[in-house]
Design a protein around this motif. Structure first.
Motif, mmCIF file in Angstrom:
data_model
loop_
_atom_site.group_PDB
_atom_site.id
_atom_site.type_symbol
_atom_site.label_atom_id
_atom_site.label_comp_id
_atom_site.label_asym_id
_atom_site.label_seq_id
_atom_site.Cartn_x
_atom_site.Cartn_y
_atom_site.Cartn_z
ATOM 1 N N ARG A 14 95.629 111.371 81.847
ATOM 2 C CA ARG A 14 95.620 110.227 82.755
ATOM 3 C C ARG A 14 94.738 110.485 83.985
ATOM 4 O O ARG A 14 93.951 109.630 84.385
ATOM 5 C CB ARG A 14 97.064 109.945 83.190
ATOM 6 C CG ARG A 14 97.262 108.569 83.752
ATOM 7 C CD ARG A 14 98.742 108.322 84.037
ATOM 8 N NE ARG A 14 98.934 106.995 84.606
ATOM 9 C CZ ARG A 14 98.639 106.705 85.852
ATOM 10 N NH1 ARG A 14 98.159 107.614 86.680
ATOM 11 N NH2 ARG A 14 98.817 105.461 86.299
ATOM 12 N N LEU A 17 91.088 110.222 83.199
ATOM 13 C CA LEU A 17 90.680 108.829 82.990
ATOM 14 C C LEU A 17 90.573 108.087 84.322
ATOM 15 O O LEU A 17 89.669 107.259 84.509
ATOM 16 C CB LEU A 17 91.668 108.124 82.040
ATOM 17 C CG LEU A 17 91.606 108.613 80.584
ATOM 18 C CD1 LEU A 17 92.831 108.145 79.801
ATOM 19 C CD2 LEU A 17 90.332 108.122 79.907
ATOM 20 N N LEU A 21 87.276 106.311 85.671
ATOM 21 C CA LEU A 21 87.224 104.907 86.084
ATOM 22 C C LEU A 21 86.737 104.784 87.525
ATOM 23 O O LEU A 21 86.002 103.852 87.854
ATOM 24 C CB LEU A 21 88.610 104.262 85.925
ATOM 25 C CG LEU A 21 89.007 103.936 84.480
ATOM 26 C CD1 LEU A 21 90.494 103.643 84.382
ATOM 27 C CD2 LEU A 21 88.195 102.740 83.966
ATOM 28 N N ALA A 30 91.113 102.054 90.369
ATOM 29 C CA ALA A 30 91.186 102.880 89.158
ATOM 30 C C ALA A 30 92.631 103.074 88.683
ATOM 31 O O ALA A 30 92.897 103.029 87.479
ATOM 32 C CB ALA A 30 90.509 104.223 89.405
ATOM 33 N N VAL A 34 93.832 101.916 84.976
ATOM 34 C CA VAL A 34 94.259 102.846 83.935
ATOM 35 C C VAL A 34 95.543 102.314 83.274
ATOM 36 O O VAL A 34 95.755 102.502 82.075
ATOM 37 C CB VAL A 34 94.413 104.280 84.508
ATOM 38 C CG1 VAL A 34 95.785 104.494 85.124
ATOM 39 C CG2 VAL A 34 94.127 105.321 83.431
ATOM 40 N N LEU A 37 94.415 99.572 80.995
ATOM 41 C CA LEU A 37 93.813 100.225 79.825
ATOM 42 C C LEU A 37 94.891 100.581 78.804
ATOM 43 O O LEU A 37 94.769 100.284 77.613
ATOM 44 C CB LEU A 37 93.057 101.481 80.274
ATOM 45 C CG LEU A 37 92.540 102.380 79.152
ATOM 46 C CD1 LEU A 37 91.409 101.697 78.425
ATOM 47 C CD2 LEU A 37 92.081 103.730 79.712
ATOM 48 N N TRP A 38 95.980 101.186 79.296
ATOM 49 C CA TRP A 38 97.037 101.602 78.379
ATOM 50 C C TRP A 38 97.670 100.392 77.678
ATOM 51 O O TRP A 38 97.890 100.396 76.472
ATOM 52 C CB TRP A 38 98.097 102.445 79.092
ATOM 53 C CG TRP A 38 99.216 102.749 78.151
ATOM 54 C CD1 TRP A 38 100.500 102.324 78.231
ATOM 55 C CD2 TRP A 38 99.107 103.467 76.922
ATOM 56 N NE1 TRP A 38 101.204 102.732 77.146
ATOM 57 C CE2 TRP A 38 100.384 103.446 76.321
ATOM 58 C CE3 TRP A 38 98.070 104.140 76.278
ATOM 59 C CZ2 TRP A 38 100.661 104.052 75.097
ATOM 60 C CZ3 TRP A 38 98.329 104.745 75.060
ATOM 61 C CH2 TRP A 38 99.605 104.707 74.485
ATOM 62 N N TYR A 57 88.488 107.018 76.356
ATOM 63 C CA TYR A 57 87.339 106.957 77.264
ATOM 64 C C TYR A 57 86.465 105.746 76.961
ATOM 65 O O TYR A 57 86.043 105.010 77.848
ATOM 66 C CB TYR A 57 86.483 108.220 77.122
ATOM 67 C CG TYR A 57 86.788 109.301 78.125
ATOM 68 C CD1 TYR A 57 86.517 109.117 79.485
ATOM 69 C CD2 TYR A 57 87.301 110.535 77.725
ATOM 70 C CE1 TYR A 57 86.766 110.133 80.403
ATOM 71 C CE2 TYR A 57 87.553 111.547 78.640
ATOM 72 C CZ TYR A 57 87.283 111.338 79.977
ATOM 73 O OH TYR A 57 87.520 112.337 80.884
ATOM 74 N N ALA A 60 88.038 102.607 78.095
ATOM 75 C CA ALA A 60 87.909 102.476 79.550
ATOM 76 C C ALA A 60 86.496 102.021 79.911
ATOM 77 O O ALA A 60 86.292 101.166 80.790
ATOM 78 C CB ALA A 60 88.246 103.806 80.229
ATOM 79 N N ASP A 61 85.541 102.591 79.215
ATOM 80 C CA ASP A 61 84.139 102.259 79.445
ATOM 81 C C ASP A 61 83.887 100.771 79.165
ATOM 82 O O ASP A 61 83.272 100.065 79.960
ATOM 83 C CB ASP A 61 83.286 103.139 78.510
ATOM 84 C CG ASP A 61 81.811 103.102 78.847
ATOM 85 O OD1 ASP A 61 81.482 103.071 80.055
ATOM 86 O OD2 ASP A 61 80.996 103.117 77.911
ATOM 87 N N LEU A 63 86.083 98.398 79.112
ATOM 88 C CA LEU A 63 86.816 97.610 80.109
ATOM 89 C C LEU A 63 85.923 97.374 81.335
ATOM 90 O O LEU A 63 85.850 96.273 81.874
ATOM 91 C CB LEU A 63 88.082 98.383 80.499
ATOM 92 C CG LEU A 63 89.107 97.722 81.416
ATOM 93 C CD1 LEU A 63 89.760 96.559 80.690
ATOM 94 C CD2 LEU A 63 90.173 98.739 81.825
#
Lengths: 164, 311
Positions: A14, A17, A21, A30, A34, A37-38, A57, A60-61, A63
């Motif tokens: 976490r 990440l 972010l 961020a 996160v 993201l989850w 990753y 996240a990218d 997103l």
């Protein structure tokens, strides 16, 4: 029951990440992102994931790319508004025509680079086939695939500069 | 990653595009290295976003319109007849260059190189022309933004100025730079290849734009597009000549510019295509190395060497 699979990997990484972010342009948001993201990846689980950390990753990218796209579109709408071109997005049919024109320009740009380069770009980037497999299909080396992709990407970026 | 260019606003952001390609490829994505790059400069995230979005949008456009055809053969661009730069094109360029240049007296000069010699020519506007061997270029001190290549090959590293375009007349073909490093070769075929930025070929006629990694070969009244490795453009300055399917006749012509004595090709194999990279230093040392590389017989003749079919 302790978390398993993707969730375990998410929890263990976490902080990494969040750091990613933050650097990726989220700044103070961020921590919130996160969590988003989850929720996104947890709701979209289907089947085992070969490399869970890389998957997180990349999610996240993507997103962040989506956020960038929304921001750009909002800016363009404001600009149109300020320039008196009206705040309305083009009606459905016009938008469809514009999308088709974009596809035609993209296809023409790729065709201008030669058959192999156009095929490589389509197979790898549109069809999502692994570079190694495309290299085998076409009987060329991985480095040829990479340089074809780079050439196609540069030409598309130049097209984008030209047509906005 | 290649060198970090700090001016993403100017032209194509090759560094960001490389990252966008790499991070979309599970086999090459290194998220720690990418995070380091992002943290190195707060502007990197947006450069990456722009490159990644450009690619994704192009891909989505293609995916949404699978029926949009991709021609198997790129259509050769039909051209209107070429006009010499002394005519209407020159008048238009003079208009762009402005009154001061017009008032200056022409101070033309020419630079020629012998076979095997290369020469770097800095121009007063900050641009640099590197002339290959057996080549000739005509320049003018009063108009540093114009050049006429009348023989051989030259690499142009142009200091871009949108208001004062750099114009090159290469044989019968007119070029205008759009910001850029490009190579022009004359001979059996005229070829223009772009390493960085872009070039407009035949601005008054076909007005064909070449971007980095693109090349055009002039055959009769047609412009035929092809692709090149940007870092191989002008590779001859480092003693390298790369070919991707050029006829042996053209390869021999190119190689000869860098040797004291010319290499010729027997008619029987002059059109045979060659793919590969030639190490000029090795060829200078012993032209026989061309034999295994091109699958030909290298024979010493009075004037130099000739390439013949293998028995």
């Amino acid at each position: 029951m302790p978390p398993t699979g993707l969730e375990a990997v998410f929890l263990a990484n976490r902080d990494k990440l969040v750091r990613f972010l933050t650097a990726r342009g989220a700044g103070d948001a961020a921590e919130d992102l996160v969590q988003d993201l989850w929720l996104k990846v947890a709701g979209r689980m289907d089947g085992p994931i070969a490399n869970p950390l890389a998957y997180l990753y990349r999610a996240a990218d993507m997103l962040m790319i989506d956020r960038y796209r929304s921001r750009r579109q909002a800016e363009l709408r404001e600009q149109d508004w300020a320039e008196g071109q009206g705040p309305e997005a083009p009606p459905g049919t016009e938008r469809a025509v514009a999308a088709r024109q974009t596809a035609e320009q993209v296809a023409a740009t790729l065709a201008g680079l030669g058959e192999r380069t156009a095929t490589v770009f389509r197979r790898v980037r549109v069809d999502g086939i692994a570079q190694r497999q495309v290299a085998a299909e076409l009987g060329v080396s991985i480095s040829t695939i990479e340089s074809d992709l780079r050439m196609a990407a540069h030409a598309l970026a130049a097209l984008k500069e030209r047509i906005g | 990653m290649s060198q970090d260019r700090n001016s993403p606003m100017h032209g194509v952001d090759t560094v960001a595009i490389d990252w966008a390609l790499r991070m979309a490829d599970p086999a090459r994505a290194d998220w720690d290295a990418f995070t380091d790059w992002l943290e190195a400069d707060p502007g990197h995230a947006e450069r990456y976003d722009r490159a990644a979005m450009t690619l994704l949008d192009a891909e989505q456009a293609l995916a949404a319109h699978p029926d949009v055809p991709v021609p198997i053969e790129p259509e050769p661009v039909r051209r209107r007849p070429l006009r010499w730069i002394g005519g209407a094109v020159a008048a238009a360029l003079v208009g762009a260059i402005g009154v001061t240049a017009w008032q200056d007296r022409p101070q033309p000069y020419a630079i020629e190189t012998a076979a095997g010699q290369t020469r770097r020519i800095p121009l007063s506007d900050g641009s640099v022309v590197t002339l290959a061997g057996l080549s000739r270029i005509e320049l003018d001190h009063a108009e540093p933004r114009r050049a006429m290549l009348s023989r051989g090959e030259a690499l142009f590293q142009v200091r871009h100025d949108a208001r004062h375009p750099f114009a090159v007349q290469a044989g019968a073909v007119a070029l205008v730079d759009l910001g850029t490093v490009f190579d022009v070769r004359l001979g059996q075929q005229t070829r223009v290849a772009v390493a960085e930025g872009a070039v407009m070929v035949d601005p008054k006629g076909a007005a064909l734009r070449l971007d980095a990694g693109q090349a055009v070969t002039v055959e009769g009244d047609r412009l035929i597009r092809s692709t090149v490795q940007p870092d191989e453009v002008g590779g001859w300055r480092e003693g390298r000549l790369a070919f991707d399917g050029a006829p042996l006749g053209m390869v021999a012509e190119d190689v000869s510019r860098f040797l004291a004595q010319p290499v010729t090709v027997a008619a029987a194999i002059a059109t045979r295509p060659f793919r590969g990279t030639i190490d000029l230093e090795a060829v200078r040392h012993d032209p026989a190395v061309l034999g295994p590389l091109m699958d030909v017989k290298v024979r010493r003749v009075a004037s130099g060497w000739t390439l013949e079919p293998r028995e």
